[in-house]
Design an enzyme around this catalytic site. Structure first.
Site, PDB file in Angstrom:
ATOM      1  N   ARG A  23      12.970  -8.894 -20.559  1.00 26.38           N
ATOM      2  CA  ARG A  23      12.374  -9.419 -19.322  1.00 26.38           C
ATOM      3  C   ARG A  23      11.751 -10.787 -19.565  1.00 26.38           C
ATOM      4  O   ARG A  23      11.937 -11.719 -18.801  1.00 26.38           O
ATOM      5  CB  ARG A  23      11.331  -8.439 -18.794  1.00 26.38           C
ATOM      6  CG  ARG A  23      11.881  -7.239 -18.027  1.00 26.38           C
ATOM      7  CD  ARG A  23      12.878  -6.405 -18.806  1.00 26.38           C
ATOM      8  NE  ARG A  23      13.375  -5.268 -18.056  1.00 26.38           N
ATOM      9  CZ  ARG A  23      12.888  -4.025 -18.163  1.00 26.38           C
ATOM     10  NH1 ARG A  23      11.904  -3.751 -19.007  1.00 26.38           N
ATOM     11  NH2 ARG A  23      13.389  -3.061 -17.432  1.00 26.38           N
ATOM     12  N   TRP A  80       6.322  -3.166 -22.418  1.00 20.84           N
ATOM     13  CA  TRP A  80       7.393  -3.672 -21.541  1.00 20.84           C
ATOM     14  C   TRP A  80       6.948  -5.007 -20.959  1.00 20.84           C
ATOM     15  O   TRP A  80       5.788  -5.169 -20.576  1.00 20.84           O
ATOM     16  CB  TRP A  80       7.678  -2.651 -20.429  1.00 20.84           C
ATOM     17  CG  TRP A  80       8.172  -1.350 -20.966  1.00 20.84           C
ATOM     18  CD1 TRP A  80       7.452  -0.204 -21.131  1.00 20.84           C
ATOM     19  CD2 TRP A  80       9.491  -1.057 -21.446  1.00 20.84           C
ATOM     20  NE1 TRP A  80       8.244   0.780 -21.669  1.00 20.84           N
ATOM     21  CE2 TRP A  80       9.493   0.295 -21.873  1.00 20.84           C
ATOM     22  CE3 TRP A  80      10.675  -1.796 -21.554  1.00 20.84           C
ATOM     23  CZ2 TRP A  80      10.638   0.912 -22.403  1.00 20.84           C
ATOM     24  CZ3 TRP A  80      11.803  -1.178 -22.069  1.00 20.84           C
ATOM     25  CH2 TRP A  80      11.779   0.159 -22.481  1.00 20.84           C
ATOM     26  N   ASP A 111      17.847   5.691 -20.904  1.00 14.19           N
ATOM     27  CA  ASP A 111      16.905   5.988 -19.819  1.00 14.19           C
ATOM     28  C   ASP A 111      17.392   5.408 -18.491  1.00 14.19           C
ATOM     29  O   ASP A 111      18.165   4.463 -18.462  1.00 14.19           O
ATOM     30  CB  ASP A 111      15.517   5.400 -20.140  1.00 14.19           C
ATOM     31  CG  ASP A 111      15.562   3.878 -20.325  1.00 14.19           C
ATOM     32  OD1 ASP A 111      16.530   3.401 -20.962  1.00 14.19           O
ATOM     33  OD2 ASP A 111      14.667   3.177 -19.824  1.00 14.19           O
ATOM     34  N   GLU A 112      16.908   6.018 -17.419  1.00 16.04           N
ATOM     35  CA  GLU A 112      17.030   5.475 -16.062  1.00 16.04           C
ATOM     36  C   GLU A 112      18.449   5.010 -15.745  1.00 16.04           C
ATOM     37  O   GLU A 112      18.683   3.830 -15.508  1.00 16.04           O
ATOM     38  CB  GLU A 112      16.032   4.318 -15.880  1.00 16.04           C
ATOM     39  CG  GLU A 112      14.591   4.761 -16.072  1.00 16.04           C
ATOM     40  CD  GLU A 112      13.583   3.660 -15.813  1.00 16.04           C
ATOM     41  OE1 GLU A 112      12.598   3.933 -15.112  1.00 16.04           O
ATOM     42  OE2 GLU A 112      13.762   2.529 -16.313  1.00 16.04           O
ATOM     43  N   HIS A 130      20.495  -0.082 -17.570  1.00 18.08           N
ATOM     44  CA  HIS A 130      19.754  -1.310 -17.875  1.00 18.08           C
ATOM     45  C   HIS A 130      20.675  -2.325 -18.559  1.00 18.08           C
ATOM     46  O   HIS A 130      20.311  -2.949 -19.550  1.00 18.08           O
ATOM     47  CB  HIS A 130      18.544  -1.002 -18.766  1.00 18.08           C
ATOM     48  CG  HIS A 130      17.422  -0.349 -18.005  1.00 18.08           C
ATOM     49  ND1 HIS A 130      16.724  -0.997 -17.022  1.00 18.08           N
ATOM     50  CD2 HIS A 130      16.877   0.890 -18.087  1.00 18.08           C
ATOM     51  CE1 HIS A 130      15.790  -0.183 -16.529  1.00 18.08           C
ATOM     52  NE2 HIS A 130      15.867   0.974 -17.148  1.00 18.08           N
ATOM     53  N   TYR A 149       1.681   3.352 -22.882  1.00 20.08           N
ATOM     54  CA  TYR A 149       2.325   2.125 -22.398  1.00 20.08           C
ATOM     55  C   TYR A 149       1.280   1.005 -22.281  1.00 20.08           C
ATOM     56  O   TYR A 149       0.575   0.898 -21.290  1.00 20.08           O
ATOM     57  CB  TYR A 149       3.003   2.365 -21.042  1.00 20.08           C
ATOM     58  CG  TYR A 149       4.428   2.866 -21.132  1.00 20.08           C
ATOM     59  CD1 TYR A 149       4.826   3.706 -22.182  1.00 20.08           C
ATOM     60  CD2 TYR A 149       5.380   2.529 -20.182  1.00 20.08           C
ATOM     61  CE1 TYR A 149       6.137   4.170 -22.257  1.00 20.08           C
ATOM     62  CE2 TYR A 149       6.684   2.989 -20.254  1.00 20.08           C
ATOM     63  CZ  TYR A 149       7.058   3.810 -21.299  1.00 20.08           C
ATOM     64  OH  TYR A 149       8.352   4.267 -21.373  1.00 20.08           O
ATOM     65  N   TRP A 168       9.014   9.651 -23.151  1.00 17.47           N
ATOM     66  CA  TRP A 168       8.301   8.592 -22.415  1.00 17.47           C
ATOM     67  C   TRP A 168       7.821   9.034 -21.051  1.00 17.47           C
ATOM     68  O   TRP A 168       6.785   8.592 -20.596  1.00 17.47           O
ATOM     69  CB  TRP A 168       9.153   7.325 -22.300  1.00 17.47           C
ATOM     70  CG  TRP A 168      10.286   7.380 -21.324  1.00 17.47           C
ATOM     71  CD1 TRP A 168      11.542   7.874 -21.545  1.00 17.47           C
ATOM     72  CD2 TRP A 168      10.286   6.915 -19.966  1.00 17.47           C
ATOM     73  NE1 TRP A 168      12.317   7.758 -20.423  1.00 17.47           N
ATOM     74  CE2 TRP A 168      11.571   7.169 -19.432  1.00 17.47           C
ATOM     75  CE3 TRP A 168       9.331   6.317 -19.146  1.00 17.47           C
ATOM     76  CZ2 TRP A 168      11.924   6.848 -18.112  1.00 17.47           C
ATOM     77  CZ3 TRP A 168       9.678   5.989 -17.838  1.00 17.47           C
ATOM     78  CH2 TRP A 168      10.969   6.258 -17.340  1.00 17.47           C
ATOM     79  N   ASP A 210      18.413  -5.859 -21.783  1.00 23.53           N
ATOM     80  CA  ASP A 210      18.030  -5.179 -20.550  1.00 23.53           C
ATOM     81  C   ASP A 210      18.736  -5.860 -19.385  1.00 23.53           C
ATOM     82  O   ASP A 210      19.511  -6.795 -19.603  1.00 23.53           O
ATOM     83  CB  ASP A 210      16.494  -5.168 -20.372  1.00 23.53           C
ATOM     84  CG  ASP A 210      16.051  -3.883 -19.678  1.00 23.53           C
ATOM     85  OD1 ASP A 210      16.512  -3.650 -18.537  1.00 23.53           O
ATOM     86  OD2 ASP A 210      15.269  -3.111 -20.269  1.00 23.53           O
ATOM     87  N   GLU A 237       7.867  -7.049 -18.241  1.00 19.07           N
ATOM     88  CA  GLU A 237       8.028  -7.619 -16.895  1.00 19.07           C
ATOM     89  C   GLU A 237       6.903  -8.619 -16.601  1.00 19.07           C
ATOM     90  O   GLU A 237       7.123  -9.672 -16.005  1.00 19.07           O
ATOM     91  CB  GLU A 237       7.983  -6.516 -15.822  1.00 19.07           C
ATOM     92  CG  GLU A 237       9.247  -5.686 -15.721  1.00 19.07           C
ATOM     93  CD  GLU A 237       9.215  -4.454 -16.607  1.00 19.07           C
ATOM     94  OE1 GLU A 237       8.429  -4.425 -17.591  1.00 19.07           O
ATOM     95  OE2 GLU A 237       9.967  -3.502 -16.310  1.00 19.07           O
TER      96      GLU A 237
HETATM   97  C1  ACM Z   1      11.349   3.593 -20.010  1.00 16.41           C
HETATM   98  O1  ACM Z   1      10.163   3.283 -19.823  1.00 16.41           O
HETATM   99  N1  ACM Z   1      12.240   3.452 -19.025  1.00 16.41           N
HETATM  100  C2  ACM Z   1      11.815   4.114 -21.267  1.00 16.41           C
END
Ligand code: ACM
Ligand code: ZN
Length: 791
Positions: free
Chosen positions: A209, A493, A362-363, A299, A454, A429, A238, A495
């Site tokens: 990011r 993370w 993930d996601e 991602h 986090y 997570w 990502d 962002e």
């Molecule tokens: C995550 O926070 N999507 C691993």
């Protein structure tokens, strides 16, 4: 440390025998057994304070009764064992370099290194047995400090490193005097013996990011090493950027590493293979393993932007510049996807010696796979019941390839949604229950439940105290299950982490709480820990140039309000962390470290965009905030809503729809008002009659956030609130399939002869579409302004 009978603040010299049993959780009891009894005598008060401030706290530390401290003389020799490994010799060399820099002593290293009789000796002893040690015991060490010699005993180079690292924390400087007594460096006579509670003690940085410089990453590695952490999990790819050079796929970095920001600027960059090799060496020399992460299969928009055939649709997509989860993922039905990923992973494994390779997982939205003939054909061929099983199959193929190179994979906890590879590692997570789920299914796990680890979350939401209370170990597990909890990680993370200083500010001081939990075990005394942090470690880190944030507050609390008297927007800055400065520009350019300082209470000029940015020196911290202030005839109108606005999204308050402030693409920016109802009526009474008004009402859509544009908006006008024009009925043609934030303006003109005083807007929302997690439920309606113009 009060526990040990020495008050850090007073440093009072006293003889104390402390025998205070601790109430510990079962797994920490053993680690604490040795610390419960301690004799303090002989060492200087300064040295007490220094030793008592060790972080992570040692499992067992005993001061020697009556013994003089070890003094660092002008010459020091670090003796390595005759059969020392290259790694152990490198640890000794690095320690020697630090000691030289800190004390000015001449430091020699070598087997049987000798020197004049006045030479101080530091002896590394690796003869202790390493048989049958658990992996965390492999890092065990004993440090014995006597007046005439220091002995560091450990069976591994890692143990030697942590012992020498403790020694550096113990070095105490006595100031020179005006009468010419030179500065003296000493270490109190004592014995410390310990091993880490957990073998995996990691920090995760996301460069997808926002990028960090190589130097930023080195500084983070220094920090981890200083606090006896041993893993840097490097999230290299990502949606918003591909950051690792892969020579056979040049478009990954010529296209996938760059995005067009909403202000039109280009943002991006990547790390060359040479830079990566350098960082791997740098980390290795400091006891840190870099674990690379290549996100698979989600991602992955940046890679698909570079090579569209890797997606299901073959469509050319941009590298996104907004945050969230994106529908385009690697196509599971094309063999080219696997050829690409295996080639990429081969390069990754050539660069990173880590035995574990993180492959994401993930996601992963399944929309594209459901609509893709190739993906569906694989599901039929392989007998897979649904797209979750297709993801399991995908991850197993990747794991099988990684295994051919002698490595194993780590996947985020979504990998537990289907069968997982037998030798895979899970990183939990979503919440702590995922740690339990992984170990009960037999998988080793790295615990990083978002609610307590986090560190990209503000300290206002997740304080240092909260992190210190983290326990990676779920309760009620049997011994085999407990042994599978490898340790944990703090993810950062990025962002909203835009620079190296910003990384420091989010990591510190909370990373120290995490380092202590992972090394010493959870259940420590928070007040005592916080004293060590606040009084010793934070000042020392600041002296080294680290930016340290607050223990329990957000870096900046900023909001924009509407001043009803001035009829103007006003900046509110109730809290700005010490060291940060908010700067503003109104000429359209990006604020810099030299722009004007913005202060709490400043009125914002109408018809201008104010760009606000926090700075630490010249480094930007967080993303900039743009505030568009618009002059129109509806500013200051009294707007009532039926039903009343949802308390979670009140905008700027009573004048929220008439404050001249335009909401951004972020529905949580404090300017949007939200309703979770099928229909809302907004009634506006303008400050004065406006002949021939044109009204524009701004609404927002963000499908993944459950916000849809109204299906229909009816706008009617009145001069007296008794007689109304017939409504202008507007329908929305923005498709529900469009990703991200979309702001749509619904516009209507009043009858030309009417001096409009009243406007009524009736917005009817839609239902969330099929395929949406909330399918069939009403969507949110978000509006930010009823703009009125004279035509
Ligand atoms: C995550 O926070 N999507 C691993
Ligand atoms: Zn596909």
């Amino acid at each position: 440390m009060v526990l040990w009978g020495v008050d850090v603040r007073s440093g009072a010299r006293r003889i104390t025998l402390v025998a205070r049993p601790r109430v510990s959780r079962p797994h920490t009891a053993r680690a604490w057994a040795g610390a419960a009894m301690l004799v303090v005598l002989g060492a200087t008060p300064r040295a007490h304070a220094q030793a008592s401030a060790l972080l992570p706290r040692p499992a067992s530390m005993v001061f020697a009764v009556g013994e003089a401290p070890f003094a660092v003389s002008a010459r020091v020799v670090v003796e390595t064992p005759a059969n020392a490994s290259a790694a152990m010799r490198a640890v000794a060399q690095q320690f020697a370099a630090t000691l030289r820099r800190r004390t000015g002593a001449v430091v020699a290293v070598g087997a049987n290194a000798t020197g004049p009789a006045t030479t101080a000796r530091i002896v590394i002893d690796s003869s202790v047995s390493s048989n049958n040690v658990s992996s965390s015991k492999a890092e065990a060490y004993e440090l014995l400090v006597k007046a005439d010699v220091i002995v560091v005993s450990a069976s591994s180079s890692a143990g030697v490193r942590w012992g020498l690292n403790t020694l550096l924390q113990l070095l105490t400087r006595s100031a020179g005097t005006s009468t010419g007594t030179p500065v003296r460096w000493t270490v109190p006579a004592l014995r410390i013996a310990e091993a880490p509670r957990y073998a995996w003690r990691g920090s995760m940085i996301d460069v997808g990011r926002h990028l960090l410089t190589v130097r930023d990453i080195e500084r983070h590695i220094d920090l981890l090493s200083q606090y006896k952490m041993n893993v840097l999990h490097w999230h290299l790819t990502d949606d918003q950027g591909w950051r690792i050079e892969i020579p056979r796929y040049p478009r990954l970095t010529s296209v996938g590493a760059w995005r067009r920001e909403s202000d039109g600027t280009r943002y991006g960059g990547f790390y060359t293979q040479a830079q990566i090799r350098g960082l791997v060496r740098y980390a290795d020399a400091r006891g840190i393993t870099i674990v690379p992460e290549i996100e698979i299969p989600g991602h992955s928009s940046a890679a698909i932007a570079a090579y569209p055939h890797l997606g299901c649709t073959n469509d050319t997509i941009p590298v996104p510049s907004s945050w969230g989860v994106f529908a385009d993922v690697y196509c599971a039905g094309k063999e080219e996807t696997f050829t690409f990923l295996f080639n990429v992973l081969d390069d990754v494994m050539a660069l990173f010696p880590s035995p574990l390779i993180h492959v994401g997982g993930d996601e992963v939205p399944k929309d594209r796979w459901k609509a893709c003939a190739d993906c569906q054909a694989v599901m039929r061929r392989e007998g897979l019941a649904n797209e979750e099983e297709l993801q399991s199959w995908f991850m197993r193929r990747v794991a099988t390839h990684v295994a051919t190179r002698g490595r194993r994979i780590i996947g985020w906890d979504e990998v537990l949604e289907g069968p997982y590879v037998p030798n895979g590692v899970v990183q939990s997570w979503r919440d702590a229950s995922m740690t339990r789920k992984a170990v009960t299914r037999g998988f080793p796990v790295i615990a990083s439940p978002s609610e307590v680890t986090y560190l990209n979350r503000s300290a206002g939401e997740l304080s240092m105290r909260d992190v210190y209370a983290f326990d990676p170990m779920p309760s009620g597990l049997d011994a085999a299950q407990r042994s599978r909890v490898m340790g944990g990680e703090v993810p950062l993370w990025s962002e909203h982490i835009t620079s190296g200083a910003n990384l420091d500010l989010m990591a510190l001081p909370r990373l120290l709480a995490f380092a202590e939990v992972l090394w010493s075990g959870s259940g420590g005394d928070y007040a005592e820990f916080a004293r060590r942090v606040d009084q010793v470690h934070v000042p020392a880190l600041r002296a080294k140039g680290y930016a340290v944030g607050p223990n329990s507050e957000s870096l900046v609390t900023m909001s924009i309000g509407f001043d009803t008297v001035a009829q103007r927007a006003r900046l509110r800055l109730p809290f700005v962390a010490p060291g940060l400065v908010i700067r503003a520009s109104t000429d359209g350019t990006k604020p810099t470290g030299a722009s004007a300082v913005a202060r709490d209470g400043a009125l914002l000029s109408a018809s201008q965009t104010t760009r606000l940015q926090a700075f630490w020196g010249a480094q930007a911290v967080r993303e900039e905030r743009r505030v568009d202030v618009l002059r129109h005839a509806g500013v200051g109108a009294r707007v009532t809503a039926a039903p009343v606005v949802d308390a979670r999204y009140p905008g700027t308050g009573a004048f929220g729809l008439a404050d001249g402030l335009r909401g951004s693409s972020d529905h949580g920016d404090g300017l949007w008002q939200g309703w979770w109802v099928p229909e809302v009526t907004l009634s506006s009474a303008l400050p004065r009659g406006t002949p021939g008004a044109r009204v524009e009402v701004r609404f927002l859509q963000n499908v993944r956030s459950w916000i849809l544009l109204p299906r229909t908006v009816d706008i009617s006008f009145s001069a007296d609130s008794v007689t109304w024009s017939s409504p202008v009925s507007l329908t929305n043609d923005v498709p529900l399939t469009r990703e991200g934030a979309i702001i749509h303006v619904y516009s209507a003109r009043a009858p030309s002869a009417m001096a409009v005083r009243y406007v009524r807007v009736v917005a009817r929302g839609g239902l969330l579409p099929a395929e949406h997690p909330g399918a069939g439920q009403p969507a949110w309606i978000f509006a930010d302004e009823i703009q009125v113009f004279r035509r």
